[in-house]
Scaffold this active site. Structure first.
Site, short mmCIF file in Angstrom:
data_model
loop_
_atom_site.label_atom_id
_atom_site.label_comp_id
_atom_site.label_asym_id
_atom_site.label_seq_id
_atom_site.Cartn_x
_atom_site.Cartn_y
_atom_site.Cartn_z
CB VAL A 103 -0.94 0.02 1.23
CG1 VAL A 103 -1.87 1.23 1.17
CG2 VAL A 103 -1.75 -1.27 1.31
N GLY A 132 8.50 4.37 3.23
CA GLY A 132 7.57 4.09 4.32
C GLY A 132 6.12 3.95 3.89
CB SER A 133 3.84 2.50 2.53
OG SER A 133 2.46 2.57 2.24
NE ARG A 134 -2.37 -0.37 5.77
CZ ARG A 134 -3.37 -0.10 6.60
NH1 ARG A 134 -3.57 1.14 7.01
NH2 ARG A 134 -4.16 -1.05 7.02
#
Length: 214
Positions: free
Chosen positions: A152, A182-184
């Site tokens: 994501v 950076g994320s998920r």
């Protein structure tokens, strides 16, 4: 099972090379301030795109974390488009200081890859979970179970990289892609998956066992 040493992700090489080039040019120009700034930039890009070795657990039923970071969601949901019916969802948030190379959570065969364009809200927000750009990898495990793991995008992370293709056969812990800055990563699993982690736990890609696919 120890993965081969690859010091940096290949997508990071142009960034590292460019920062190093600017450092050398500044040093040759005897501009100390710029040299220091670009040296820091080189060090940061090396750190961000690092790809350390990981010791992958030798357990075919183990579900291994696909990302470094912190577990922010564990819930059952039927609001997803990756596997049929209700699924158990685990969300792992990666901050800018985590390793950003993603790894396969379990061995299996890639059924399909679903890219969905979208927004770039903060990845740990409810809006980000619903509306952000994402790339979903749906696979059938060697035991015949369907799972999905979804890269994501986020507020800063606007570049999803997936190194897989449909029909690829992958081993647990294999490097499968990265998300820049950076994320998920969301996992969608059978509801009878036996979890061994909780919300708030910190996990490491390719090493931390999240549970067992029954």
């Amino acid at each position: 099972m120890l993965q081969p040493q690859v010091p940096v992700a290949r997508e990071g090489v142009p960034f590292i090379g460019f920062a190093a080039f600017l450092t050398l040019v500044s040093a040759a120009s005897e501009c100390e301030i710029l040299t220091f700034i670009f040296l820091l930039a080189t060090a940061f890009t090396l750190y961000f795109f690092r790809d350390p070795e990981r010791f992958v657990p030798d357990d075919p039923s183990a579900l291994i974390s696909p990302a470094d970071g912190k577990i922010i969601v564990i819930e059952k949901t039927d609001k997803q488009d990756f596997i049929e019916g209700e699924a158990l969802k685990i969300s792992i948030f990666m901050n800018v200081f985590n390793v950003h190379v993603n790894r396969a959570p379990i061995a299996g065969k890639v059924d399909k890859i679903i890219y969905t364009p979208g927004k770039f809200y903060s990845a740990d927000s409810s809006q980000g979970a619903e509306y952000n750009e994402n790339c979903g990898i749906v696979l059938t495990t060697n035991s015949g179970k369907k799972i999905a793991f979804v890269q994501v995008a986020g507020l800063i992370a606007r570049r999803i990289v997936c190194w897989l293709e449909p029909n690829d056969t992958i081993q647990s812990g294999r490097r499968v892609g990265l998300i820049r800055f950076g994320s998920r990563v969301d996992l969608y699993l059978p509801t009878d998956t036996a979890l061994s982690v909780s919300v708030g736990d910190k996990v490491r890609a390719g090493e931390t066992i999240l549970g067992q696919i029954i």
